[in-house]
Motif scaffolding. Structure first.
Motif, PDB file in Angstrom:
ATOM      1  N   MET A 243      48.454 -46.671   1.683  1.00 57.97           N
ATOM      2  CA  MET A 243      48.004 -47.461   0.541  1.00 57.97           C
ATOM      3  C   MET A 243      47.648 -46.558  -0.639  1.00 57.97           C
ATOM      4  O   MET A 243      47.981 -46.870  -1.795  1.00 57.97           O
ATOM      5  N   ALA A 244      46.992 -45.445  -0.374  1.00 59.28           N
ATOM      6  CA  ALA A 244      46.620 -44.527  -1.450  1.00 59.28           C
ATOM      7  C   ALA A 244      47.850 -43.958  -2.150  1.00 59.28           C
ATOM      8  O   ALA A 244      47.893 -43.870  -3.393  1.00 59.28           O
ATOM      9  N   ILE A 245      48.858 -43.573  -1.372  1.00 61.15           N
ATOM     10  CA  ILE A 245      50.107 -43.053  -1.963  1.00 61.15           C
ATOM     11  C   ILE A 245      50.783 -44.138  -2.799  1.00 61.15           C
ATOM     12  O   ILE A 245      51.188 -43.901  -3.944  1.00 61.15           O
ATOM     13  N   SER A 246      50.901 -45.320  -2.209  1.00 59.64           N
ATOM     14  CA  SER A 246      51.575 -46.414  -2.918  1.00 59.64           C
ATOM     15  C   SER A 246      50.836 -46.787  -4.188  1.00 59.64           C
ATOM     16  O   SER A 246      51.460 -47.055  -5.228  1.00 59.64           O
ATOM     17  N   TYR A 247      49.512 -46.819  -4.131  1.00 51.77           N
ATOM     18  CA  TYR A 247      48.741 -47.210  -5.316  1.00 51.77           C
ATOM     19  C   TYR A 247      48.902 -46.189  -6.433  1.00 51.77           C
ATOM     20  O   TYR A 247      49.113 -46.548  -7.595  1.00 51.77           O
ATOM     21  N   LYS A 248      48.830 -44.910  -6.102  1.00 50.65           N
ATOM     22  CA  LYS A 248      49.030 -43.868  -7.120  1.00 50.65           C
ATOM     23  C   LYS A 248      50.402 -44.031  -7.775  1.00 50.65           C
ATOM     24  O   LYS A 248      50.531 -43.971  -9.008  1.00 50.65           O
ATOM     25  N   ASN A 249      51.427 -44.238  -6.970  1.00 50.90           N
ATOM     26  CA  ASN A 249      52.777 -44.365  -7.518  1.00 50.90           C
ATOM     27  C   ASN A 249      52.950 -45.654  -8.312  1.00 50.90           C
ATOM     28  O   ASN A 249      53.673 -45.680  -9.311  1.00 50.90           O
ATOM     29  N   LEU A 250      52.289 -46.728  -7.870  1.00 53.33           N
ATOM     30  CA  LEU A 250      52.355 -47.977  -8.618  1.00 53.33           C
ATOM     31  C   LEU A 250      51.657 -47.846  -9.968  1.00 53.33           C
ATOM     32  O   LEU A 250      52.162 -48.355 -10.984  1.00 53.33           O
ATOM     33  N   VAL A 251      50.525 -47.164  -9.997  1.00 56.40           N
ATOM     34  CA  VAL A 251      49.843 -46.911 -11.277  1.00 56.40           C
ATOM     35  C   VAL A 251      50.761 -46.122 -12.213  1.00 56.40           C
ATOM     36  O   VAL A 251      50.861 -46.434 -13.406  1.00 56.40           O
ATOM     37  N   ASP A 252      51.467 -45.135 -11.665  1.00 60.42           N
ATOM     38  CA  ASP A 252      52.415 -44.358 -12.490  1.00 60.42           C
ATOM     39  C   ASP A 252      53.517 -45.245 -13.050  1.00 60.42           C
ATOM     40  O   ASP A 252      53.898 -45.117 -14.223  1.00 60.42           O
ATOM     41  N   ILE A 253      54.052 -46.152 -12.219  1.00 56.87           N
ATOM     42  CA  ILE A 253      55.085 -47.081 -12.686  1.00 56.87           C
ATOM     43  C   ILE A 253      54.556 -47.942 -13.810  1.00 56.87           C
ATOM     44  O   ILE A 253      55.200 -48.133 -14.853  1.00 56.87           O
ATOM     45  N   ALA A 254      53.347 -48.475 -13.622  1.00 54.32           N
ATOM     46  CA  ALA A 254      52.746 -49.320 -14.650  1.00 54.32           C
ATOM     47  C   ALA A 254      52.524 -48.556 -15.938  1.00 54.32           C
ATOM     48  O   ALA A 254      52.828 -49.035 -17.038  1.00 54.32           O
ATOM     49  N   GLU A 255      51.994 -47.324 -15.832  1.00 48.41           N
ATOM     50  CA  GLU A 255      51.672 -46.535 -17.026  1.00 48.41           C
ATOM     51  C   GLU A 255      52.915 -46.269 -17.860  1.00 48.41           C
ATOM     52  O   GLU A 255      52.899 -46.399 -19.080  1.00 48.41           O
ATOM     53  N   ARG A 256      54.007 -45.896 -17.209  1.00 48.29           N
ATOM     54  CA  ARG A 256      55.178 -45.548 -18.008  1.00 48.29           C
ATOM     55  C   ARG A 256      55.912 -46.775 -18.556  1.00 48.29           C
ATOM     56  O   ARG A 256      56.742 -46.643 -19.451  1.00 48.29           O
ATOM     57  N   ASN A 257      55.582 -47.948 -18.032  1.00 45.18           N
ATOM     58  CA  ASN A 257      56.235 -49.154 -18.546  1.00 45.18           C
ATOM     59  C   ASN A 257      55.314 -50.004 -19.415  1.00 45.18           C
ATOM     60  O   ASN A 257      55.711 -51.098 -19.846  1.00 45.18           O
TER      61      ASN A 257
END
Length: 259
Positions: A243-257
């Motif tokens: 969950m921690a890995i997925s959340y970090k990567n999801l935040v990155d996806i959101a930030e760049r979009n």
């Protein structure tokens, strides 16, 4: 336009929410990694009042649940009251019971029952939501996909959706196409990445699989999705670490979009 809120589907952490004490530790853990949006699903037999207390204590935003379809049919007033206690206005089911899946008449009966439930929810300021798997993309004897019947033969105020990115892909359809088809009818989308090992699909952490999650995120944004929650049915590592890995990567996806 408000940014999409990001969070966790607790089903991923179901082994850590079996008791009140475990549930509190899990809420603490989620807070510590930056998550305060949750979908309640897979939780142990904990009194609704105690769950509501933890939700308030840890400032959790309960965006949706997966709730027993049997209880929706037999104890709906109590179920609705429990959701109001949680501050949650969307009551989901995790899938269609097997009895309805077999043919067109079964799907029609499922639609009839859920539409009645959904109308009562709507009349009480709540919303019914349906979570898909892959079987809904089966074509029936009438030439229509089950999922298309669920979209086309229901009313938006009585029947909304919890779309699942992995199961769209597994079902052989383009996730973006179906998110667009249910635009305005999906408050919460499940983000779940799609990996391949030895020609076999598998669940993997967000951002480590083959789905174009940037495109899917943008389609969610354009379609009125309010929440994206991470769901991983099976984890090859500790689900909390997953969950921690997925959340970090999801935040990155959101930030760049969201720039």
């Amino acid at each position: 336009m408000d940014r999409i809120k990001l969070g966790a589907q607790l089903y991923t952490l179901r082994d850590y929410i079996k008791t009140y004490e475990d549930c509190e530790e899990t809420f603490k853990y989620l807070n510590n990694i930056g998550i305060n949006v949750i979908q309640i699903s897979g939780i142990g037999p904990i009194a609704p009042e105690k769950v509501a207390y933890l939700v308030e204590k840890y400032n959790m935003d309960v965006c949706v649940t997966h709730t027993s379809f049997d209880r929706m049919q037999t104890d709906l007033d109590a179920v609705m009251n429990e959701h109001k206690m949680l501050g949650c206005d969307t009551l989901g089911i995790g899938g269609m019971p097997d009895i309805y899946k077999k043919d067109v008449e079964g799907i029609k009966e499922f639609i009839r029952i859920t539409s009645e439930i959904g109308k009562k929810m709507h009349d009480n300021g709540l919303q019914f939501a349906y979570h898909n798997h892959a079987f809904e993309f089966t074509k029936l004897e009438n030439g229509r996909r089950i999922f298309d019947m669920l979209i086309e033969d229901t009313k938006p105020e009585e029947f909304s959706f919890i779309g699942d990115t992995y199961w769209f892909q597994f079902g052989g359809v383009n996730p973006c196409d179906y998110i667009e088809k249910i635009a305005g009818r999906m408050k919460v989308c499940h983000f779940k990445d799609y990996g391949i090992t030895d020609h076999t699909p598998k669940f993997v952490e967000i951002g480590t699989g083959n789905l174009n999650l940037d495109a899917i995120y943008n389609k969610c944004k354009a379609s009125g999705v309010k929440y994206i929650v991470i769901e991983q049915d099976i984890c090859e590592i500790d689900p909390r670490e997953s969950m921690a890995i997925s959340y970090k990567n999801l935040v990155d996806i959101a930030e760049r979009n969201e720039k």
